[in-house]
Scaffold this active site. Sequence first.
Site, PDB file in Angstrom:
ATOM      1  N   GLY A 184      -1.982  -4.313   1.153  1.00  0.00           N
ATOM      2  CA  GLY A 184      -2.094  -5.536   1.936  1.00  0.00           C
ATOM      3  C   GLY A 184      -1.110  -6.620   1.561  1.00  0.00           C
ATOM      4  N   SER A 229       0.806  -1.219   0.000  1.00  0.00           N
ATOM      5  CA  SER A 229       0.000   0.000   0.000  1.00  0.00           C
ATOM      6  C   SER A 229       0.835   1.264   0.000  1.00  0.00           C
ATOM      7  CB  SER A 229      -0.931   0.008   1.226  1.00  0.00           C
ATOM      8  OG  SER A 229      -0.181  -0.114   2.425  1.00  0.00           O
ATOM      9  N   ASP A 289      -4.642   7.118   9.969  1.00  0.00           N
ATOM     10  CA  ASP A 289      -4.341   5.787  10.511  1.00  0.00           C
ATOM     11  C   ASP A 289      -2.947   5.712  11.139  1.00  0.00           C
ATOM     12  OD1 ASP A 289      -2.587   5.603   8.346  1.00  0.00           O
ATOM     13  OD2 ASP A 289      -3.753   4.098   7.278  1.00  0.00           O
ATOM     14  N   HIS A 321       0.168   5.179   7.020  1.00  0.00           N
ATOM     15  CA  HIS A 321       0.434   5.497   5.622  1.00  0.00           C
ATOM     16  C   HIS A 321       0.750   6.981   5.447  1.00  0.00           C
ATOM     17  CE1 HIS A 321      -2.033   1.809   5.405  1.00  0.00           C
ATOM     18  NE2 HIS A 321      -1.253   1.530   4.374  1.00  0.00           N
ATOM     19  N   ASN A 326       3.923  -5.395   5.683  1.00  0.00           N
ATOM     20  CA  ASN A 326       2.836  -6.245   6.169  1.00  0.00           C
ATOM     21  C   ASN A 326       3.356  -7.525   6.827  1.00  0.00           C
ATOM     22  OD1 ASN A 326       0.429  -4.704   5.418  1.00  0.00           O
ATOM     23  ND2 ASN A 326       1.178  -4.987   3.323  1.00  0.00           N
TER      24      ASN A 326
END
Length: 201
Positions: free
Chosen positions: A63, A26, A172, A175, A91
């Site tokens: 992801g 991402s 979040d 990012h 991830n």
Amino acid sequence: MLVNALGGRAMAEAATANRILALGDSLTAGFGLAPDEAFPARLERALRAEGRDVHLINAGVSGDTTAGGKARLDWAMAAKPTLAIVELGANDGLRGLDPKLTHDNLDTILKRLEAAGVPALLTGMLAPPNYGKAFEAEFKAVFSRLAAEHDVVFYPFFLDGVAGDPRLCLPDGLHPNARGVDVIVDRILPSVRKLLERGKP
């Protein structure tokens, strides 16, 4: 007219001297951002501003783990890149996956790129602190070890200067926002220039 325009654009991109595959998750895909705010788009713009003939191929999938990147590498290589930036592992770290698996997956990716004659830039990643110091250290070491094993250009931490700064991250906290992407591009540019030197005939 539209078909002709798109066809002309595709031919122009195919003729570009440096076609850089950005294989990532991402952070490459541009999660939460407009397409022109994503890392590959901003990097291409910065390189073109320097007069460089480049086209960035956004092969980021939100992801994705290193296993996911490995699984779709052949598909990504169909774009005929001449260079590659490998940004994977975030991830794996978030999920607490065995660093040995992360190493093996990235090792396979770098070997395939090498076999195809595609010089690579590997970006490092840090694990979250909740898995303990031993995991953090082992995970971090994966990337520098791979860079040495494959003699690729190495950028130690993709989110350097951005991670933990709320002004440069989306709500979040994970990012980068558009400003954060610009910081990443600015900091990684010297490494990308090294990659471009390696891509010269």
